[in-house]
Design a protein around this motif. Structure first.
Motif, PDB file in Angstrom:
ATOM      1  N   TYR A  45       1.131  -1.022   0.177  1.00 15.67           N
ATOM      2  CA  TYR A  45       0.502   0.120  -0.087  1.00 15.67           C
ATOM      3  C   TYR A  45       1.309   0.842  -0.305  1.00 15.67           C
ATOM      4  O   TYR A  45       1.585   1.189   0.775  1.00 15.67           O
ATOM      5  N   ASP A  46       0.584   1.961  -1.037  1.00 15.08           N
ATOM      6  CA  ASP A  46       1.562   3.179  -0.862  1.00 15.08           C
ATOM      7  C   ASP A  46       0.765   4.726  -0.861  1.00 15.08           C
ATOM      8  O   ASP A  46      -0.726   5.148  -1.096  1.00 15.08           O
ATOM      9  N   GLU A  47       0.587   4.240   0.766  1.00 15.15           N
ATOM     10  CA  GLU A  47       0.213   5.550   1.652  1.00 15.15           C
ATOM     11  C   GLU A  47      -0.241   7.187   1.016  1.00 15.15           C
ATOM     12  O   GLU A  47      -0.538   8.153   0.576  1.00 15.15           O
ATOM     13  N   VAL A  48       1.367   8.009   0.000  1.00 15.67           N
ATOM     14  CA  VAL A  48       1.967   8.466  -0.541  1.00 15.67           C
ATOM     15  C   VAL A  48       0.723   9.229  -1.806  1.00 15.67           C
ATOM     16  O   VAL A  48       0.210   9.952  -1.729  1.00 15.67           O
ATOM     17  N   ASN A  49       0.162   7.975  -2.737  1.00 13.92           N
ATOM     18  CA  ASN A  49      -0.515   8.019  -3.593  1.00 13.92           C
ATOM     19  C   ASN A  49      -1.686   7.215  -3.635  1.00 13.92           C
ATOM     20  O   ASN A  49      -2.709   7.187  -4.551  1.00 13.92           O
ATOM     21  N   ASP A  50      -1.794   6.470  -2.152  1.00 14.90           N
ATOM     22  CA  ASP A  50      -3.098   5.757  -1.651  1.00 14.90           C
ATOM     23  C   ASP A  50      -3.746   4.768  -3.163  1.00 14.90           C
ATOM     24  O   ASP A  50      -4.744   5.750  -3.388  1.00 14.90           O
ATOM     25  N   GLN A  51      -3.073   3.826  -3.523  1.00  9.57           N
ATOM     26  CA  GLN A  51      -2.964   2.847  -3.999  1.00  9.57           C
ATOM     27  C   GLN A  51      -2.221   1.742  -3.585  1.00  9.57           C
ATOM     28  O   GLN A  51      -1.452   1.870  -3.061  1.00  9.57           O
TER      29      GLN A  51
END
Length: 173
Positions: free
Chosen positions: A150-156
């Protein structure tokens, strides 16, 4: 993060028989006939699923999912593969969990040329070739351990793969 070892091709590749060996070890007449049990399954990331306070790259040590999994070679050129799967989950807070799942039983054929073993694979990636040494067979699967981070910065969610190595040890009855 969600991690999964799921594809049949990866476990057929587990049967590939890549083994580290020295040309000087004198094992020129090795034959694979017999049963080989999974004794280690190494991934690049470390986990502590067994809760002992120590992380390990070895899913065999961290989970019971591969206990009793095997490959068996017969002298008539047949091979049976019995490999299970593990779903591994790591969430945003690095909480880790796993789930053992039934894998598959597969039959195929094998041939040997010296220490090189070829397992027939009808998949689009073709036959699998490896080597045998002593009482172990080591198989490395490139990009065979799939993770979803899960990429928190890009929410994906982003797919990531790691190599994994399975070590089979000859079963003495």
């Amino acid at each position: 993060m969600k991690t999964k070892i799921q594809s049949l091709i990866f476990f057929v590749l587990c049967i590939a028989m890549s083994s580290c060996s020295s040309d000087d070890d004198g094992n020129t007449n090795l034959t694979p006939e017999g049963r080989w049990l999974v004794s280690s399954l190494l991934v690049e990331s470390s986990f502590d699923f067994n809760g002992d306070g120590t992380t390990s790259r070895d899913l065999f040590e961290e989970t019971p999912c591969y206990d009793g999994n095997f490959i068996e070679f017969f002298d008539d050129g047949d091979v049976i593969i019995d490999i299970d799967f593990t779903n591994v989950y790591v969430d945003i807070n690095n909480e880790q969990a796993y789930q053992c799942q039934n894998g598959f039983g597969l039959t195929s054929t094998w041939t040997q040329d010296g220490n090189t073993i070829t397992v027939e694979n009808d998949d689009e990636q073709g036959d699998i070739v490896g080597t045998i040494s002593g009482n172990t067979i080591t198989v490395t699967i490139l990009n065979g351990f799939e993770m979803e981070l899960y990429d928190e910065v890009n929410d994906q969610h982003v797919g990531v793969t790691e190599d994994f190595t399975i070590i089979f040890t000859k079963f003495d009855e």
